[in-house]
Design a protein around this motif. Structure first.
Motif, PDB file in Angstrom:
ATOM      1  N   GLU A   1       2.217 -25.228  -3.315  1.00 32.05           N
ATOM      2  CA  GLU A   1       2.347 -24.641  -4.647  1.00 32.05           C
ATOM      3  C   GLU A   1       1.412 -23.454  -4.872  1.00 32.05           C
ATOM      4  N   GLN A   2       1.376 -22.608  -3.863  1.00 36.17           N
ATOM      5  CA  GLN A   2       0.551 -21.407  -3.951  1.00 36.17           C
ATOM      6  C   GLN A   2       1.458 -20.202  -4.190  1.00 36.17           C
ATOM      7  N   SER A   3       1.124 -19.415  -5.186  1.00 38.06           N
ATOM      8  CA  SER A   3       1.946 -18.226  -5.394  1.00 38.06           C
ATOM      9  C   SER A   3       1.155 -17.065  -5.976  1.00 38.06           C
ATOM     10  N   GLY A   4      -0.169 -17.193  -5.968  1.00 37.73           N
ATOM     11  CA  GLY A   4      -1.009 -16.117  -6.489  1.00 37.73           C
ATOM     12  C   GLY A   4      -0.795 -14.810  -5.758  1.00 37.73           C
ATOM     13  N   HIS A   5      -0.565 -14.898  -4.449  1.00 35.44           N
ATOM     14  CA  HIS A   5      -0.356 -13.677  -3.671  1.00 35.44           C
ATOM     15  C   HIS A   5       0.896 -12.937  -4.121  1.00 35.44           C
ATOM     16  N   ILE A   6       1.837 -13.688  -4.690  1.00 40.73           N
ATOM     17  CA  ILE A   6       3.067 -13.027  -5.138  1.00 40.73           C
ATOM     18  C   ILE A   6       2.860 -12.375  -6.509  1.00 40.73           C
ATOM     19  N   THR A   7       2.188 -13.090  -7.395  1.00 39.69           N
ATOM     20  CA  THR A   7       1.938 -12.473  -8.704  1.00 39.69           C
ATOM     21  C   THR A   7       1.050 -11.237  -8.557  1.00 39.69           C
ATOM     22  N   ASP A   8       0.133 -11.265  -7.582  1.00 39.98           N
ATOM     23  CA  ASP A   8      -0.693 -10.075  -7.334  1.00 39.98           C
ATOM     24  C   ASP A   8       0.181  -8.847  -7.120  1.00 39.98           C
ATOM     25  N   VAL A   9       1.201  -9.014  -6.300  1.00 38.42           N
ATOM     26  CA  VAL A   9       2.086  -7.890  -6.001  1.00 38.42           C
ATOM     27  C   VAL A   9       2.769  -7.403  -7.273  1.00 38.42           C
TER      28      VAL A   9
ATOM     29  N   ILE B   1       4.739  -3.600  -8.242  1.00 38.65           N
ATOM     30  CA  ILE B   1       5.764  -3.519  -7.206  1.00 38.65           C
ATOM     31  C   ILE B   1       6.776  -4.628  -7.477  1.00 38.65           C
ATOM     32  N   PRO B   2       8.034  -4.265  -7.738  1.00 39.79           N
ATOM     33  CA  PRO B   2       9.034  -5.280  -8.068  1.00 39.79           C
ATOM     34  C   PRO B   2       9.275  -6.257  -6.924  1.00 39.79           C
ATOM     35  N   VAL B   3       9.409  -7.520  -7.274  1.00 37.46           N
ATOM     36  CA  VAL B   3       9.699  -8.568  -6.296  1.00 37.46           C
ATOM     37  C   VAL B   3      10.964  -9.300  -6.745  1.00 37.46           C
ATOM     38  N   LEU B   4      11.858  -9.531  -5.800  1.00 41.00           N
ATOM     39  CA  LEU B   4      13.031 -10.356  -6.091  1.00 41.00           C
ATOM     40  C   LEU B   4      12.996 -11.566  -5.171  1.00 41.00           C
ATOM     41  N   MET B   5      13.210 -12.756  -5.726  1.00 43.61           N
ATOM     42  CA  MET B   5      13.252 -13.969  -4.900  1.00 43.61           C
ATOM     43  C   MET B   5      14.678 -14.475  -4.817  1.00 43.61           C
ATOM     44  N   PHE B   6      15.039 -14.990  -3.643  1.00 49.16           N
ATOM     45  CA  PHE B   6      16.355 -15.629  -3.525  1.00 49.16           C
ATOM     46  C   PHE B   6      16.190 -16.997  -2.885  1.00 49.16           C
ATOM     47  N   ASP B   7      17.156 -17.842  -3.130  1.00 42.13           N
ATOM     48  CA  ASP B   7      17.196 -19.195  -2.558  1.00 42.13           C
ATOM     49  C   ASP B   7      15.955 -20.014  -2.940  1.00 42.13           C
ATOM     50  N   ARG B   8      14.894 -19.881  -2.207  1.00 42.73           N
ATOM     51  CA  ARG B   8      13.688 -20.620  -2.538  1.00 42.73           C
ATOM     52  C   ARG B   8      12.854 -19.774  -3.495  1.00 42.73           C
TER      53      ARG B   8
ATOM     54  N   ASN C   1       0.827  -1.195   0.000  1.00 44.85           N
ATOM     55  CA  ASN C   1       0.000   0.000   0.000  1.00 44.85           C
ATOM     56  C   ASN C   1       0.863   1.245   0.000  1.00 44.85           C
ATOM     57  N   GLY C   2       2.023   1.106  -0.611  1.00 43.37           N
ATOM     58  CA  GLY C   2       2.923   2.246  -0.644  1.00 43.37           C
ATOM     59  C   GLY C   2       3.962   2.225   0.445  1.00 43.37           C
ATOM     60  N   SER C   3       3.929   1.201   1.295  1.00 45.19           N
ATOM     61  CA  SER C   3       4.886   1.141   2.407  1.00 45.19           C
ATOM     62  C   SER C   3       6.309   0.899   1.946  1.00 45.19           C
ATOM     63  N   VAL C   4       6.454   0.187   0.844  1.00 47.52           N
ATOM     64  CA  VAL C   4       7.805  -0.150   0.370  1.00 47.52           C
ATOM     65  C   VAL C   4       7.895   0.047  -1.138  1.00 47.52           C
ATOM     66  N   ASP C   5       9.123   0.199  -1.624  1.00 46.36           N
ATOM     67  CA  ASP C   5       9.329   0.356  -3.068  1.00 46.36           C
ATOM     68  C   ASP C   5       9.444  -0.990  -3.780  1.00 46.36           C
ATOM     69  N   GLY C   6       9.803  -2.023  -3.029  1.00 44.60           N
ATOM     70  CA  GLY C   6       9.958  -3.335  -3.639  1.00 44.60           C
ATOM     71  C   GLY C   6      10.167  -4.383  -2.570  1.00 44.60           C
ATOM     72  N   PHE C   7      10.162  -5.644  -2.991  1.00 46.35           N
ATOM     73  CA  PHE C   7      10.299  -6.744  -2.035  1.00 46.35           C
ATOM     74  C   PHE C   7      11.500  -7.629  -2.369  1.00 46.35           C
ATOM     75  N   ILE C   8      12.111  -8.145  -1.312  1.00 42.95           N
ATOM     76  CA  ILE C   8      13.056  -9.256  -1.444  1.00 42.95           C
ATOM     77  C   ILE C   8      12.494 -10.378  -0.587  1.00 42.95           C
ATOM     78  N   MET C   9      12.366 -11.562  -1.155  1.00 42.74           N
ATOM     79  CA  MET C   9      11.762 -12.635  -0.358  1.00 42.74           C
ATOM     80  C   MET C   9      12.320 -14.013  -0.706  1.00 42.74           C
ATOM     81  N   ALA C  10      12.219 -14.906   0.287  1.00 44.73           N
ATOM     82  CA  ALA C  10      12.414 -16.337   0.053  1.00 44.73           C
ATOM     83  C   ALA C  10      11.088 -16.975   0.448  1.00 44.73           C
TER      84      ALA C  10
END
Lengths: 332, 332
Positions: B131-139, B144-151, B113-122
């Motif tokens: 195998e759920q990832s709809g919440h991530i594609t929503d973002v 809002i850019p998302v970066l995933m690492f490791d997992r 909601n404007g709190s952050v410019d982007g996400f980094i997540m595992a």
DNA sequence: TTGTATGCGTTATCAT
DNA sequence: ATGATAACGCATACAA
């Protein structure tokens, strides 16, 4: 991002009507509310948090400043902080001082511009060694509440969450003397310059003194050298029959290397260290620990700070979180 | 908190003049600048960050969503993230999913909601298992850019920072076979349901298969039971002469319990596990590790995300951070 | 029940 | 060189 203005335009009503409708104000007709909410859902409207923060002058964010997060004690405290913050609808901004005074100072300054409602911190090693704390009082003078946990500055009056470091080590040492009849108890430390380190050493000394024994203290600066130094010390002092470690790591190293020098744990040597939830998995036999409830410390810190934020005339508190001696297999 | 308005009033000049003076605009006379700066210093003025964020529509905050922080791998990644963020004048808001899909979802939503410019997540363990990832594609759809690492989630196209899990375990297993002539190599795992766990198991199987050996896999769900299960397995299969642990903990436990069952490391038994900077201190003899450069993973994640934030037409990237096999004393 | 106006603190544009 | 005004998105006191 969808805004109130956009919704208003699409619905041909005013911004304030939309705002009120979304906040379920009694002033707005059910019909209008329904239309507004439907469109808001459809466009996935979320109130812009920055605007709300500016309006209310509250961020609902806590600044958390930790010396490090690779030390599992602080990691576990952070877990408690995050959990409790989430429960209370707060977010946390995390800064790591890396034990450096400069970085701690910088983080406090940078976040003291309205970024956070308050701070939770454990003081950096360097700040404690150099006895510098002006940067912290500056923040407090600025009317931003600060809570310290674990490593605290006695001279600063603020909320604090600590454990009874003196008593816990006193009790552990006394346990070794009275219940296990140990007489040559070595204290191993790599944190003697910290406030908590001093208190723990005092607890050891008092217990040793009360029993008429002789204190033996091995101060180790670098974690890489612990094994070699303990090895040498016990070689020189084979009468050693117990070790009290006042940090979370040297005890584990001592147990894991004991067999190398021909000591069987716990027959020939008892070991008690500081620890947290998973520490005991890391040594064989399992280490006995003075269990700091790290998660609870984090949780209680958040609760106390939020109480401070919400209370008009908050009374500063120092909470002492109880410790328990959790026996593993490294004591008889 | 001192504001521009207050400064303006005290100096009897307008707010915009004060603002320009503090931003060192060429439009303002040196004299005025001096007066303004002096008063600002005296009153310890700091521009309100929330207001700046509203104005610029940038928070300079990265949302970091980790499964846990008590796992030292993630703690070390967090250290890298924090360090690099600070260097680049970003703050981080940290959320812990506790491996839960619900909590991960909630954190993403709350911060979108404007709190952050982007996400980094595992990704949380539960999200991967279900195998759920709809919440991530929503973002991501929300720009809002998302970066995933490791997992990571293969199906989602976004920036990624990973290690070559398959190859690293393949190499480690091959090392045991070719350099140490081991033939009964047990794989121990408590993360087989994670994307990285599967890749690592595949690496092991491929190496075993290529050598014409028989794979032996011990899947352990609870970390508390590792010691007992490994003990029993080796009791039943005394020919076992090597262990590959694909997580950061089971290898350490195996080494520390080996002597109990009469195995000398590394004479009778080699052990290689996953690890990070301080892992090797926790076992005796020192464990050999597949060294994930956790700090670097965090650092590179921040750099890639910031590049994304600053680049108009950013090309999505997947960075593969190299791994090295770091021999301790648990291999011959 | 709905709409208008104001302000949170800052910056930028446009007067003066 | 300085000042007035608007705008960011929202919430609320006050009108209508």
């Amino acid at each position: 991002m969808t805004t109130l203005k956009e919704l208003a335009k699409l619905l041909n009503i005013s911004v304030s009507t939309v705002s009120k409708a979304l906040n379920d104000s009694h002033e707005i007709s059910e019909n209008t509310k329904k239309r507004v909410i439907e469109l808001a859902d459809k466009l996935n409207y979320k109130p812009n948090r920055i605007a709300q923060q500016l309006k209310t002058n509250k961020t609902k964010i806590i600044g958390v400043i930790l010396p490090t997060v690779t030390n599992p004690f602080f990691a576990q405290v952070l877990h408690g902080i995050e959990t409790s913050a989430t429960t209370n609808n707060y977010d946390i901004i995390v800064c790591l001082s890396d034990e450096s005074l400069e970085k701690e100072k910088r983080s406090l300054e940078l976040l003291s511009n309205g970024s956070v409602d308050g701070f939770i911190m454990a003081v950096a090693r360097e700040s404690q060694v150099k006895e510098q704390s002006g940067h912290i009082t500056d923040v407090i003078d600025n009317k931003i509440p600060v809570l310290m946990f674990d490593r605290v500055v006695n001279e600063i009056s603020c909320d604090k969450v600590i454990v009874d470091d003196f008593q816990s080590v006193y009790d552990a040492t006394e346990y070794l003397i009275k219940k296990e009849s140990r007489e040559h108890i070595l204290l191993v430390s790599n944190i003697e310059e910290l406030s908590v380190g001093k208190l723990r050493i005092n607890g050891y000394q008092k217990a040793i003194e009360n029993a008429g024994l002789k204190p033996k203290i091995l101060k180790l600066s670098k974690v890489e050298n612990v094994e070699a130094h303990v090895y040498q010390y016990i070689g020189d002092h084979p009468e050693t029959d117990a070790i009290v470690s006042i940090d979370h790591i040297t005890g584990i190293i001592a147990i894991n290397m004991a067999k190398k020098i021909g000591k069987t744990v716990p027959k020939d040597l008892s070991v008690i260290g500081f620890g947290y939830e998973h520490t005991q998995l890391l040594s064989s036999p399992k280490i006995s620990i003075i269990h700091q409830k790290a998660f609870d410390i984090g949780k209680m810190s958040v609760e106390l700070l939020i109480d401070h934020l919400n209370t008009e005339d908050h009374q500063l508190q120092t909470i002492i979180v109880p410790i328990d001696l959790k026996l593993g297999e490294s004591t008889k």
